[in-house]
Design an enzyme around this catalytic site. Structure first.
Site, PDB file in Angstrom:
ATOM      1  N   ASP A  13       1.237  -0.869   0.283  1.00  0.00           N
ATOM      2  CA  ASP A  13      -0.133  -0.134  -0.417  1.00  0.00           C
ATOM      3  C   ASP A  13       1.124   1.326   0.270  1.00  0.00           C
ATOM      4  OD1 ASP A  13       1.017   0.300   2.682  1.00  0.00           O
ATOM      5  OD2 ASP A  13      -0.971   0.006   3.340  1.00  0.00           O
ATOM      6  N   CYS A  70       3.361  -3.373   3.438  1.00  0.00           N
ATOM      7  CA  CYS A  70       1.430  -2.150   4.709  1.00  0.00           C
ATOM      8  C   CYS A  70       2.336  -1.526   5.683  1.00  0.00           C
ATOM      9  CB  CYS A  70       1.185  -2.472   5.309  1.00  0.00           C
ATOM     10  SG  CYS A  70       0.186  -4.114   5.973  1.00  0.00           S
ATOM     11  N   THR A  72       2.186  -1.913   9.090  1.00  0.00           N
ATOM     12  CA  THR A  72       2.818  -2.756   9.909  1.00  0.00           C
ATOM     13  C   THR A  72       2.974  -3.917   9.626  1.00  0.00           C
ATOM     14  OG1 THR A  72       1.027  -3.169  10.410  1.00  0.00           O
ATOM     15  CG2 THR A  72       1.998  -1.337  11.626  1.00  0.00           C
ATOM     16  N   HIS A 103       9.080 -23.843   9.369  1.00  0.00           N
ATOM     17  CA  HIS A 103       7.962 -23.987   9.708  1.00  0.00           C
ATOM     18  C   HIS A 103       6.777 -24.150   9.372  1.00  0.00           C
ATOM     19  CE1 HIS A 103      10.161 -25.395  14.294  1.00  0.00           C
ATOM     20  NE2 HIS A 103      11.092 -25.259  12.800  1.00  0.00           N
ATOM     21  N   HIS A 139       6.315 -30.719  10.243  1.00  0.00           N
ATOM     22  CA  HIS A 139       5.094 -29.679  10.362  1.00  0.00           C
ATOM     23  C   HIS A 139       4.442 -29.761   8.932  1.00  0.00           C
ATOM     24  CE1 HIS A 139       7.879 -27.718  12.768  1.00  0.00           C
ATOM     25  NE2 HIS A 139       9.695 -28.262  12.034  1.00  0.00           N
TER      26      HIS A 139
END
Ligand code: RB5
Length: 158
Positions: A13, A70, A72, A103, A139
């Site tokens: 963004d 973005c 955060t 993982h 996993h």
């Protein structure tokens, strides 16, 4: 030997334009084929629209991996994880980036542009993400349970 992915889709963004452009240049210099979905400089946009573009390119097999940025990394990772077939990991450092692959078999890397990472760190996270294989083994079933949650949460309890 796992082949390093070469086809990568990326988007951000407005909060991550400079960071995205730097990561694109870095990956292209490293030989990757990068599809850049924007956004364009000067725009104020909604990050789910960009998670949608990259997530669908990964889920549809047009590219092998996706990268989203973005402010955060939180909103764009939430949005990407709504798309069937996407395992988007929001990373914070080299360790969480490596573990998102080893993982969790993450197929989309999400990063924050406003959380204090340097451009160099973001480029390094991208390199780690593309170079690290899934460990499989114990996993594999756990990741299968993540994907089962997309369809019917009642099927995942053991
Ligand atoms: C945009 O201002 C900001 O909200 C967005 O980049 C992101 O941080 C949302 O999670």
């Amino acid at each position: 030997m796992t082949q390093m992915p070469t086809k990568v889709a990326i988007a951000s963004d407005h909060a991550g334009i400079q960071e995205r452009q730097a990561v694109v240049a870095h990956l292209e210099a490293g030989g990757h084929e990068v599809t850049d979905f924007g956004c364009a400089p000067g725009e104020s946009v909604d990050y789910p629209d960009y998670a949608d573009k990259v997530g669908r390119a990964v889920a549809g097999g047009e590219v092998e991996r996706g990268i989203l940025i973005c402010g955060t990394g939180i909103g764009i990772s939430m949005a990407a994880n709504k798309i069937h077939g996407i395992r988007a990991g929001l990373v914070h450092d080299d360790f969480t980036t490596e573990m998102s692959r080893r993982h969790n078999d993450a197929n989309v890397l999400c990063m924050g542009a406003r959380v204090g990472h340097t451009i160099e760190a973001l480029c390094r996270f991208a390199d780690i993400f593309l170079a690290t294989p899934f460990d499989e083994g114990r996993h594999t079933g756990r990741v299968a349970k993540i994907m089962a949650l997309e369809n019917d949460s009642s099927t995942v309890a053991s």
